[in-house]
Scaffold this motif. Structure first.
Motif, mmCIF file in Angstrom:
data_model
loop_
_atom_site.group_PDB
_atom_site.id
_atom_site.type_symbol
_atom_site.label_atom_id
_atom_site.label_comp_id
_atom_site.label_asym_id
_atom_site.label_seq_id
_atom_site.Cartn_x
_atom_site.Cartn_y
_atom_site.Cartn_z
ATOM 1 N N GLU A 41 0.801 -1.223 0.000
ATOM 2 C CA GLU A 41 0.000 0.000 0.000
ATOM 3 C C GLU A 41 0.833 1.272 0.000
ATOM 4 O OE1 GLU A 41 -0.974 0.407 4.780
ATOM 5 O OE2 GLU A 41 -2.493 -0.330 3.418
ATOM 6 N N ASN A 42 2.045 1.226 0.516
ATOM 7 C CA ASN A 42 2.867 2.432 0.597
ATOM 8 C C ASN A 42 4.016 2.463 -0.401
ATOM 9 O OD1 ASN A 42 1.495 3.690 2.819
ATOM 10 N ND2 ASN A 42 2.316 2.054 4.090
ATOM 11 N N GLN A 43 4.005 1.569 -1.361
ATOM 12 C CA GLN A 43 5.077 1.535 -2.337
ATOM 13 C C GLN A 43 4.967 2.698 -3.316
ATOM 14 O OE1 GLN A 43 7.725 -0.450 -2.051
ATOM 15 N NE2 GLN A 43 6.646 -1.016 -0.187
ATOM 16 N N LYS A 44 6.112 3.287 -3.639
ATOM 17 C CA LYS A 44 6.137 4.364 -4.625
ATOM 18 C C LYS A 44 5.832 3.824 -6.012
ATOM 19 C CE LYS A 44 9.458 7.097 -2.058
ATOM 20 N NZ LYS A 44 10.800 7.629 -1.997
ATOM 21 N N ASP A 45 6.220 2.601 -6.262
ATOM 22 C CA ASP A 45 6.001 1.979 -7.565
ATOM 23 C C ASP A 45 4.878 0.954 -7.440
ATOM 24 O OD1 ASP A 45 6.068 0.740 -10.016
ATOM 25 O OD2 ASP A 45 8.179 0.196 -9.938
ATOM 26 N N MET A 49 5.408 -5.314 -7.560
ATOM 27 C CA MET A 49 5.147 -6.755 -7.486
ATOM 28 C C MET A 49 5.243 -7.395 -8.865
ATOM 29 S SD MET A 49 4.291 -9.228 -5.465
ATOM 30 C CE MET A 49 3.483 -10.794 -5.445
ATOM 31 N N GLU A 50 4.644 -6.759 -9.860
ATOM 32 C CA GLU A 50 4.679 -7.302 -11.218
ATOM 33 C C GLU A 50 6.108 -7.353 -11.755
ATOM 34 O OE1 GLU A 50 2.117 -8.704 -12.823
ATOM 35 O OE2 GLU A 50 0.920 -8.289 -11.044
ATOM 36 N N LYS A 51 6.893 -6.320 -11.490
ATOM 37 C CA LYS A 51 8.280 -6.273 -11.966
ATOM 38 C C LYS A 51 9.110 -7.385 -11.322
ATOM 39 C CE LYS A 51 8.317 -1.330 -12.918
ATOM 40 N NZ LYS A 51 8.828 -0.018 -12.473
ATOM 41 N N ILE A 52 8.934 -7.568 -10.025
ATOM 42 C CA ILE A 52 9.680 -8.616 -9.326
ATOM 43 C C ILE A 52 9.240 -9.987 -9.832
ATOM 44 C CG2 ILE A 52 10.129 -9.683 -7.085
ATOM 45 C CD1 ILE A 52 9.828 -6.821 -5.889
ATOM 46 N N MET A 53 7.938 -10.180 -10.050
ATOM 47 C CA MET A 53 7.423 -11.449 -10.567
ATOM 48 C C MET A 53 8.032 -11.754 -11.931
ATOM 49 S SD MET A 53 5.421 -13.991 -9.878
ATOM 50 C CE MET A 53 4.388 -15.246 -10.607
ATOM 51 N N LYS A 54 8.122 -10.742 -12.798
ATOM 52 C CA LYS A 54 8.726 -10.956 -14.115
ATOM 53 C C LYS A 54 10.195 -11.325 -13.991
ATOM 54 C CE LYS A 54 5.676 -8.135 -16.930
ATOM 55 N NZ LYS A 54 5.547 -6.950 -17.789
ATOM 56 N N ASP A 55 10.899 -10.691 -13.050
ATOM 57 C CA ASP A 55 12.313 -10.995 -12.845
ATOM 58 C C ASP A 55 12.541 -12.434 -12.400
ATOM 59 O OD1 ASP A 55 13.117 -8.467 -13.605
ATOM 60 O OD2 ASP A 55 13.420 -7.744 -11.556
ATOM 61 N N VAL A 56 11.682 -12.930 -11.536
ATOM 62 C CA VAL A 56 11.877 -14.290 -11.030
ATOM 63 C C VAL A 56 11.301 -15.348 -11.961
ATOM 64 C CG1 VAL A 56 12.034 -13.574 -8.632
ATOM 65 C CG2 VAL A 56 9.838 -14.303 -9.529
ATOM 66 N N ASP A 57 10.397 -14.959 -12.841
ATOM 67 C CA ASP A 57 9.794 -15.891 -13.812
ATOM 68 C C ASP A 57 10.656 -15.905 -15.077
ATOM 69 O OD1 ASP A 57 8.165 -17.541 -15.292
ATOM 70 O OD2 ASP A 57 6.670 -15.996 -15.704
ATOM 71 N N GLN A 58 11.841 -16.458 -14.949
ATOM 72 C CA GLN A 58 12.794 -16.406 -16.042
ATOM 73 C C GLN A 58 12.389 -17.255 -17.238
ATOM 74 O OE1 GLN A 58 16.807 -16.757 -14.693
ATOM 75 N NE2 GLN A 58 16.541 -15.127 -13.217
ATOM 76 N N VAL A 79 12.265 -4.224 -0.983
ATOM 77 C CA VAL A 79 11.499 -3.020 -1.315
ATOM 78 C C VAL A 79 10.807 -2.476 -0.066
ATOM 79 C CG1 VAL A 79 9.510 -2.169 -2.611
ATOM 80 C CG2 VAL A 79 11.172 -3.635 -3.732
ATOM 81 N N CYS A 80 10.201 -3.347 0.693
ATOM 82 C CA CYS A 80 9.482 -2.919 1.896
ATOM 83 C C CYS A 80 10.443 -2.421 2.966
ATOM 84 C CB CYS A 80 8.638 -4.062 2.445
ATOM 85 S SG CYS A 80 7.295 -4.505 1.328
ATOM 86 N N ASN A 81 11.605 -3.043 3.070
ATOM 87 C CA ASN A 81 12.592 -2.613 4.050
ATOM 88 C C ASN A 81 13.095 -1.209 3.731
ATOM 89 O OD1 ASN A 81 14.412 -3.159 6.374
ATOM 90 N ND2 ASN A 81 15.945 -2.817 4.784
#
Length: 94
Positions: A41-45, A49-58, A79-81
């Motif tokens: 809820e507080n992410q600037k981007d 989540m979608e970007k990270i999912m694409k990165d790990v879904d090689q 990201v949350c940290n």
């Protein structure tokens, strides 16, 4: 009795297998706001989540195994940290 770190590891393994069921992989079930509402809820981007999912879904198959799931959770945690650290410093200045 499990240590705090062991409990965290166990929780990640159980969570993966809960969502993977017998398939051995996850689909984009984790991309929804349902599983990460407080963290996202507080992410600037809003697409983090979608970007990270694409990165790990090689394999570009729309699914991830346990190793990729762990990378997904690690990426979201980083990201949350970053947000947490900034927020904590701002609170300390008041």
């Amino acid at each position: 009795m499990l240590s705090e770190m062991e409990h965290t590891m166990e929780s990640m393994m159980f969570t993966f297998h809960k969502f993977a069921e017998d398939k051995g992989y996850l689909t984009k079930v984790l991309s929804g706001e349902k599983e990460f509402p407080g963290f996202l809820e507080n992410q600037k981007d809003p697409l983090a989540m979608e970007k990270i999912m694409k990165d790990v879904d090689q394999c570009c198959a729309g699914r991830v195994g346990f190793q990729s799931f762990f990378l997904l959770i690690a990426g979201l945690t980083i990201v949350c940290n970053d947000y947490f650290v900034v927020h904590k410093k701002q609170k300390g200045k008041k």
